[in-house]
Design an enzyme around this catalytic site. Sequence first.
Site, mmCIF file in Angstrom:
data_model
loop_
_atom_site.group_PDB
_atom_site.id
_atom_site.type_symbol
_atom_site.label_atom_id
_atom_site.label_comp_id
_atom_site.label_asym_id
_atom_site.label_seq_id
_atom_site.Cartn_x
_atom_site.Cartn_y
_atom_site.Cartn_z
ATOM 1 N N CYS A 1 -2.278 3.216 9.094
ATOM 2 C CA CYS A 1 -3.353 1.933 8.417
ATOM 3 C C CYS A 1 -4.713 1.847 9.482
ATOM 4 C CB CYS A 1 -2.575 0.388 8.842
ATOM 5 S SG CYS A 1 -2.361 0.385 7.332
ATOM 6 N N HIS B 1 0.791 -1.274 -0.085
ATOM 7 C CA HIS B 1 0.127 0.064 0.517
ATOM 8 C C HIS B 1 0.750 1.178 0.120
ATOM 9 C CE1 HIS B 1 -3.882 -1.977 1.783
ATOM 10 N NE2 HIS B 1 -4.206 -1.480 0.550
#
Length: 269
Positions: A250, A156
Amino acid sequence: MCPPSHFEVSYSINPWMEPEKPTDTPLAIVQWDRLRALLVELGHRVDVVPPRPGLPDMVFAANAATVIGGQVLAARYRYPQRFGETPAYQAWFAEHGYPVRQARFVNEGEGDLLPTGARILAGTGFRTDHRAHAEAADHFGLPVVTLHLVDPYFYHLDTALAVLDHEEIMYYPGAFSPDSQTLLRELYPDAIRADRADAAVFGLNAVSDGKHVLLPQAAVHLTESLREAGFEPITVDLSELLKAGGAAKCCALELRDHDPHAGKAPNPS
Protein backbone atom coordinates in the site's frame (compact mmCIF):
# COMPACT_ATOMS: atom_id res chain seq x y z
CA MET A 1 6.03 6.85 -1.64
CA CYS A 2 4.53 9.44 0.66
CA PRO A 3 5.56 9.76 4.33
CA PRO A 4 2.83 9.35 6.98
CA SER A 5 3.44 12.79 8.47
CA HIS A 6 -0.30 13.30 8.99
CA PHE A 7 -1.21 9.67 9.66
CA GLU A 8 -4.13 8.94 11.96
CA VAL A 9 -7.34 6.94 11.92
CA SER A 10 -10.02 9.59 12.16
CA TYR A 11 -12.69 7.85 10.07
CA SER A 12 -13.56 4.31 9.01
CA ILE A 13 -13.78 3.21 5.36
CA ASN A 14 -12.68 -0.40 5.87
CA PRO A 15 -13.06 -2.95 8.70
CA TRP A 16 -9.52 -2.39 9.97
CA MET A 17 -10.10 1.29 10.79
CA GLU A 18 -11.28 1.95 14.33
CA PRO A 19 -11.12 5.69 15.10
CA GLU A 20 -11.67 5.08 18.81
CA LYS A 21 -8.28 3.35 19.04
CA PRO A 22 -5.22 5.61 19.41
CA THR A 23 -2.59 5.88 16.70
CA ASP A 24 1.06 6.82 17.03
CA THR A 25 2.15 9.06 14.14
CA PRO A 26 5.87 9.16 15.13
CA LEU A 27 5.90 5.35 15.22
CA ALA A 28 4.22 5.19 11.81
CA ILE A 29 6.95 7.46 10.44
CA VAL A 30 9.70 5.28 11.93
CA GLN A 31 8.18 2.15 10.39
CA TRP A 32 7.69 3.85 7.01
CA ASP A 33 11.27 5.16 7.06
CA ARG A 34 12.53 1.63 7.58
CA LEU A 35 10.53 0.35 4.60
CA ARG A 36 11.87 3.15 2.40
CA ALA A 37 15.43 2.54 3.58
CA LEU A 38 15.17 -1.16 2.76
CA LEU A 39 14.02 -0.41 -0.77
CA VAL A 40 16.93 1.97 -1.26
CA GLU A 41 19.39 -0.56 0.18
CA LEU A 42 18.12 -3.09 -2.39
CA GLY A 43 19.05 -0.67 -5.17
CA HIS A 44 15.66 0.86 -5.93
CA ARG A 45 15.09 4.57 -6.36
CA VAL A 46 12.37 5.96 -4.13
CA ASP A 47 10.77 9.28 -5.05
CA VAL A 48 8.88 10.98 -2.25
CA VAL A 49 5.59 12.81 -2.80
CA PRO A 50 5.06 15.61 -0.24
CA PRO A 51 2.25 14.79 2.21
CA ARG A 52 -0.62 17.20 2.66
CA PRO A 53 -2.44 17.98 5.92
CA GLY A 54 -5.90 16.50 6.30
CA LEU A 55 -5.11 13.46 4.12
CA PRO A 56 -4.11 10.74 6.61
CA ASP A 57 -4.37 7.94 4.01
CA MET A 58 -2.07 9.67 1.51
CA VAL A 59 0.72 7.42 2.82
CA PHE A 60 -0.91 4.62 0.82
CA ALA A 61 0.62 5.74 -2.47
CA ALA A 62 -0.22 2.53 -4.31
CA ASN A 63 -3.86 3.62 -4.45
CA ALA A 64 -3.04 6.81 -6.36
CA ALA A 65 -2.67 5.33 -9.85
CA THR A 66 -1.51 2.50 -12.06
CA VAL A 67 1.60 3.24 -14.16
CA ILE A 68 2.59 1.07 -17.13
CA GLY A 69 4.84 2.07 -19.99
CA GLY A 70 5.16 5.54 -18.54
CA GLN A 71 1.39 6.05 -18.87
CA VAL A 72 -0.64 6.96 -15.79
CA LEU A 73 -4.22 5.95 -15.14
CA ALA A 74 -5.01 8.11 -12.11
CA ALA A 75 -7.29 6.86 -9.37
CA ARG A 76 -10.86 7.90 -8.80
CA TYR A 77 -11.48 7.15 -5.13
CA ARG A 78 -14.72 5.70 -3.84
CA TYR A 79 -14.84 7.60 -0.55
CA PRO A 80 -14.82 11.40 -0.25
CA GLN A 81 -12.30 11.25 2.60
CA ARG A 82 -9.65 10.45 -0.03
CA PHE A 83 -10.72 12.77 -2.85
CA GLY A 84 -8.06 15.33 -1.92
CA GLU A 85 -5.27 12.86 -2.69
CA THR A 86 -6.04 12.98 -6.41
CA PRO A 87 -4.80 16.54 -7.14
CA ALA A 88 -1.80 16.01 -4.86
CA TYR A 89 -0.57 12.98 -6.78
CA GLN A 90 -1.53 14.37 -10.18
CA ALA A 91 0.57 17.46 -9.45
CA TRP A 92 3.57 15.22 -8.82
CA PHE A 93 3.01 13.26 -12.04
CA ALA A 94 2.67 16.45 -14.07
CA GLU A 95 5.82 17.92 -12.55
CA HIS A 96 7.76 14.81 -13.52
CA GLY A 97 6.52 14.57 -17.09
CA TYR A 98 4.04 11.73 -16.93
CA PRO A 99 1.04 11.69 -19.27
CA VAL A 100 -1.99 11.32 -16.98
CA ARG A 101 -5.47 10.04 -17.74
CA GLN A 102 -8.04 10.49 -15.00
CA ALA A 103 -10.11 7.35 -14.53
CA ARG A 104 -13.76 7.74 -15.47
CA PHE A 105 -14.96 4.98 -13.15
CA VAL A 106 -14.04 4.35 -9.52
CA ASN A 107 -10.57 2.87 -9.64
CA GLU A 108 -8.20 2.72 -6.68
CA GLY A 109 -4.94 2.29 -8.54
CA GLU A 110 -2.64 -0.56 -7.65
CA GLY A 111 -4.92 -1.32 -4.77
CA ASP A 112 -7.03 -3.19 -7.31
CA LEU A 113 -5.01 -3.20 -10.57
CA LEU A 114 -1.89 -5.34 -10.34
CA PRO A 115 0.17 -5.71 -13.54
CA THR A 116 1.94 -9.00 -14.23
CA GLY A 117 4.11 -9.99 -17.15
CA ALA A 118 1.22 -10.75 -19.50
CA ARG A 119 -1.89 -9.16 -18.03
CA ILE A 120 -3.43 -6.96 -15.38
CA LEU A 121 -5.13 -8.70 -12.48
CA ALA A 122 -8.05 -6.52 -11.44
CA GLY A 123 -10.07 -6.67 -8.25
CA THR A 124 -13.66 -5.60 -7.71
CA GLY A 125 -16.29 -6.06 -5.05
CA PHE A 126 -15.62 -3.33 -2.51
CA ARG A 127 -13.76 -0.39 -4.06
CA THR A 128 -12.93 -0.45 -7.78
CA ASP A 129 -15.91 -0.46 -10.15
CA HIS A 130 -15.82 -3.46 -12.51
CA ARG A 131 -16.28 -1.01 -15.42
CA ALA A 132 -12.85 0.39 -14.59
CA HIS A 133 -11.34 -2.90 -15.72
CA ALA A 134 -12.34 -2.33 -19.34
CA GLU A 135 -11.10 1.24 -19.04
CA ALA A 136 -7.70 -0.03 -17.89
CA ALA A 137 -7.55 -2.57 -20.74
CA ASP A 138 -8.26 0.18 -23.24
CA HIS A 139 -5.73 2.59 -21.75
CA PHE A 140 -2.82 0.18 -21.40
CA GLY A 141 -3.58 -2.22 -24.25
CA LEU A 142 -3.28 -5.26 -22.00
CA PRO A 143 -5.75 -8.03 -21.18
CA VAL A 144 -7.44 -7.57 -17.83
CA VAL A 145 -8.56 -10.47 -15.66
CA THR A 146 -11.43 -9.62 -13.31
CA LEU A 147 -11.27 -11.12 -9.82
CA HIS A 148 -14.18 -10.78 -7.40
CA LEU A 149 -13.36 -10.06 -3.75
CA VAL A 150 -15.91 -11.32 -1.23
CA ASP A 151 -14.38 -10.74 2.22
CA PRO A 152 -14.59 -7.10 3.42
CA TYR A 153 -11.36 -7.51 5.40
CA PHE A 154 -9.62 -7.93 2.04
CA TYR A 155 -11.23 -4.96 0.37
CA HIS A 156 -8.45 -4.31 -2.16
CA LEU A 157 -6.81 -6.90 -4.39
CA ASP A 158 -3.38 -6.02 -3.00
CA THR A 159 -4.47 -7.18 0.44
CA ALA A 160 -5.31 -10.64 -0.92
CA LEU A 161 -2.79 -11.18 -3.74
CA ALA A 162 0.78 -10.16 -4.54
CA VAL A 163 2.63 -10.32 -7.85
CA LEU A 164 6.06 -11.77 -7.13
CA ASP A 165 7.72 -11.93 -10.56
CA HIS A 166 6.02 -11.70 -13.95
CA GLU A 167 3.64 -14.67 -13.79
CA GLU A 168 4.40 -15.77 -10.23
CA ILE A 169 1.92 -14.75 -7.55
CA MET A 170 0.84 -15.53 -4.01
CA TYR A 171 -2.74 -15.17 -2.79
CA TYR A 172 -5.32 -16.05 -0.15
CA PRO A 173 -8.09 -18.14 -1.78
CA GLY A 174 -10.73 -17.27 0.83
CA ALA A 175 -10.74 -13.62 -0.23
CA PHE A 176 -12.16 -14.52 -3.66
CA SER A 177 -15.43 -15.81 -5.05
CA PRO A 178 -15.50 -19.51 -6.06
CA ASP A 179 -15.31 -18.59 -9.76
CA SER A 180 -12.31 -16.35 -9.17
CA GLN A 181 -10.60 -19.06 -7.13
CA THR A 182 -11.06 -21.45 -10.06
CA LEU A 183 -9.66 -18.88 -12.46
CA LEU A 184 -6.60 -18.25 -10.29
CA ARG A 185 -5.92 -21.99 -10.06
CA GLU A 186 -6.09 -22.27 -13.84
CA LEU A 187 -3.86 -19.26 -14.51
CA TYR A 188 -1.38 -19.85 -11.68
CA PRO A 189 -1.30 -23.54 -10.75
CA ASP A 190 2.04 -23.12 -8.96
CA ALA A 191 1.10 -20.02 -6.98
CA ILE A 192 1.90 -19.75 -3.29
CA ARG A 193 -1.34 -19.96 -1.31
CA ALA A 194 -1.54 -18.17 2.01
CA ASP A 195 -3.73 -19.14 4.93
CA ARG A 196 -6.03 -16.68 6.64
CA ALA A 197 -3.66 -16.11 9.53
CA ASP A 198 -0.91 -14.76 7.28
CA ALA A 199 -3.40 -12.85 5.14
CA ALA A 200 -4.91 -11.24 8.24
CA VAL A 201 -1.57 -9.68 9.18
CA PHE A 202 -1.31 -8.31 5.60
CA GLY A 203 1.35 -10.80 4.56
CA LEU A 204 0.08 -10.53 1.00
CA ASN A 205 0.39 -6.75 0.97
CA ALA A 206 3.99 -7.23 -0.10
CA VAL A 207 6.50 -5.51 -2.38
CA SER A 208 8.52 -7.79 -4.64
CA ASP A 209 11.29 -6.98 -7.12
CA GLY A 210 11.35 -10.53 -8.46
CA LYS A 211 13.88 -11.70 -5.89
CA HIS A 212 13.37 -9.86 -2.62
CA VAL A 213 9.91 -9.75 -1.03
CA LEU A 214 9.21 -7.17 1.67
CA LEU A 215 6.29 -8.20 3.86
CA PRO A 216 5.06 -7.84 7.46
CA GLN A 217 7.13 -9.78 9.97
CA ALA A 218 4.03 -11.43 11.47
CA ALA A 219 3.42 -13.47 8.28
CA VAL A 220 5.54 -16.37 9.54
CA HIS A 221 4.29 -19.25 7.39
CA LEU A 222 4.19 -17.15 4.23
CA THR A 223 7.80 -16.12 4.82
CA GLU A 224 8.85 -19.76 4.87
CA SER A 225 6.83 -20.54 1.74
CA LEU A 226 8.60 -17.72 -0.09
CA ARG A 227 12.01 -19.11 0.89
CA GLU A 228 11.02 -22.55 -0.33
CA ALA A 229 9.96 -21.00 -3.66
CA GLY A 230 13.38 -19.38 -4.13
CA PHE A 231 12.59 -15.83 -3.03
CA GLU A 232 14.35 -13.82 -0.33
CA PRO A 233 11.74 -12.55 2.14
CA ILE A 234 12.60 -9.46 4.17
CA THR A 235 10.27 -8.78 7.07
CA VAL A 236 9.29 -5.32 8.23
CA ASP A 237 7.15 -4.08 11.11
CA LEU A 238 4.29 -1.96 9.77
CA SER A 239 1.89 -2.60 12.65
CA GLU A 240 0.93 1.06 13.04
CA LEU A 241 -0.09 1.46 9.41
CA LEU A 242 -2.08 -1.76 9.61
CA LYS A 243 -4.50 0.13 11.87
CA ALA A 244 -5.66 1.90 8.69
CA GLY A 245 -5.69 -1.27 6.60
CA GLY A 246 -2.35 -0.99 4.83
CA ALA A 247 1.16 -2.42 4.81
CA ALA A 248 4.21 -2.58 2.52
CA LYS A 249 2.54 -2.68 -0.89
CA CYS A 250 0.00 0.00 0.00
CA CYS A 251 2.91 2.34 0.70
CA ALA A 252 4.68 1.91 -2.64
CA LEU A 253 3.46 2.77 -6.14
CA GLU A 254 5.63 1.26 -8.86
CA LEU A 255 6.57 3.55 -11.76
CA ARG A 256 7.07 1.31 -14.79
CA ASP A 257 9.11 2.14 -17.91
CA HIS A 258 9.62 5.85 -17.44
CA ASP A 259 12.49 7.91 -16.07
CA PRO A 260 10.99 10.98 -14.41
CA HIS A 261 14.49 12.40 -13.89
CA ALA A 262 15.68 12.31 -17.49
CA GLY A 263 17.43 15.59 -18.15
CA LYS A 264 17.17 16.68 -14.52
CA ALA A 265 19.77 16.91 -11.82
CA PRO A 266 19.71 14.02 -9.33
CA ASN A 267 17.42 14.48 -6.38
CA PRO A 268 18.58 12.63 -3.27
CA SER A 269 15.06 12.53 -1.84
